[in-house]
Design a protein around this motif. Structure first.
Motif: not given
Length: 406
Positions: A34-41, A168-173
């Motif tokens: 999830f590092s990429s998803e966090i960086a993007d968000f 992750m289907s519920y979103g990185i938040t």
């Protein structure tokens, strides 16, 4: 395994809680998911976000080192402290993502979760060795194996499995709050269940003449400790050059694995990590000199990294390195116990694991420096690791010749 204590009590007071605690905190090694998803968000670079993992490993080592005394005195207190720090770290990380605050992520995943993981990591190890005194390496490895499997569990929870939606289907938040609620269920009961089979007073009496007087200052002058620390530092640094960057390496133009293959290899990496811990620990219990297993681990590591010069084999190399990386953790407690005795093993084991903390900063940053700053890509990292593993093998050859602690 030996049957010194009753099977049912041993299962509920040691094996089950040790497994559940370790598989929960093993989540720290799934950060590559999830590092990429966090960086993007949050709108920050991958390198900035990845530093949260480096901090987490650093404070893991520091937590193991500085909480060793509490683990020796009160196993339940240390386990509750570790659980509170770990779950609190997940929640603070979630708040950091929601507020797009990188420093909160560093505080949550780096300091709180990392420290909590270190405390939980060492809490069951001595307990397991006390319950299984005739199979120390395999006993300590049971909880350490679960730690390795924790990244596989976290990967499945994150992406989903068997038609079940992943977090992750519920979103990185919402991901880290979901992790906190999920891990709360096994960790709290396990903190109540974990218990040593004998008191510290009984242990000290039974170990009369077999344990060295303890002192951190004395350890720092002890050659066996220093070279054991170096073994862990080099082995962990090498592993952490690869593990956090596995996803990026396999998706690079040179390798170009499909997303499905990448997710499969990342999930299998946790299984290999756990499997390596079990196999090498079991093997070491059957060797005339347990310490020789270190050389086996390093020789395999050098050979496998040689295969990684062929881009298509990088996935296989990552899996085997995960097994050898995990094996180093599973064999070191029993090797230390053979040399120093059992009385202060949590303190000594924790002190050796401080190497984990420094390796968490050195390994990942070394990989980024060689691959990006120097421009050698992942092939430069492979070459660097062949050298590191070879140097560590020389270190272990010297370590084997040190006489047992009197």
């Amino acid at each position: 395994m030996d049957t010194t204590y009753g099977g049912c009590k041993r299962f509920f007071r040691a094996v089950l809680p040790a497994f559940l605690l370790a598989i929960s905190v093993g989540q720290i090694y799934a950060f590559t998911n999830f590092s990429s998803e966090i960086a993007d968000f949050i709108g920050r670079s991958q390198k900035e976000v990845q530093f949260a993992f480096s901090l987490g490993i650093f404070f893991l080592g520091m937590g193991a080192a500085f909480f060793g005394k509490i683990v020796e005195k009160n196993i339940r207190l240390s386990t509750f402290i570790g659980t509170a720090l770990f779950l609190g770290g997940l929640i603070v990380t979630q708040l950091g993502i929601l507020h797009k605050n990188l420093w909160m992520i560093y505080l949550g995943y780096g300091f709180l979760l990392g420290t909590g993981t270190g405390v939980i990591y060492i809490s069951p190890v001595k307990t397991m060795m006390l319950w299984f005194p005739k199979s120390k390496a395999l006993a300590s490895a049971l909880s350490i194996i679960a730690f390795g499997l924790g990244s596989s569990l976290s990967t499945l929870l994150f992406h989903g499995f068997w038609g079940i939606k992943g977090f992750m289907s519920y979103g990185i938040t919402k991901v880290f709050l979901a992790f906190a609620l999920f891990y709360l269920i096994p960790m709290i009961p396990s903190a109540f269940l974990l218990k040593k089979p004998i008191s510290e007073a009984q242990l000290a009496a039974s170990a009369a003449g077999g344990a060295a007087p303890f002192g951190y200052g004395k350890l720092l002058k002890n050659r066996f400790f220093l070279q054991s620390w170096l073994f862990m530092f080099l082995n962990i640094s090498a592993g952490l050059c690869l593990i956090p960057l596995a996803k990026q390496m396999m998706s690079s133009p040179t390798v170009a694995y499909s997303p499905k293959i990448i997710h499969t290899i990342i999930a299998l990496a946790g299984l290999m990590n756990g499997g390596g811990r079990f196999i090498f620990a079991w093997w070491s219990d059957h060797l005339a000199r347990r310490i020789n297993i270190m050389l086996v681990i390093l020789c395999i590591s050098v050979a496998v990294m040689g295969l990684a010069y062929w881009p298509l084999l990088i996935g296989a190399a990552l899996l085997v390195i995960n097994a050898c990386y995990g094996a180093g953790f599973s064999v070191i407690p029993a090797i230390l116990a053979d040399h120093y005795g059992m009385t202060n093993i949590s303190k000594i084991h924790g002190a050796v694991l401080s190497a984990w903390g420094f390796a968490g900063l050195a390994g990942n940053q070394a990989a980024l420096f060689v691959s990006e700053k120097l421009g050698y890509g992942y092939m430069g990292v492979v070459t660097m690791l062949v050298v590191v593993y070879a140097l560590n093998a020389l270190n272990v050859l010297a370590l084997r010749n040190i006489r047992k602690q009197a």
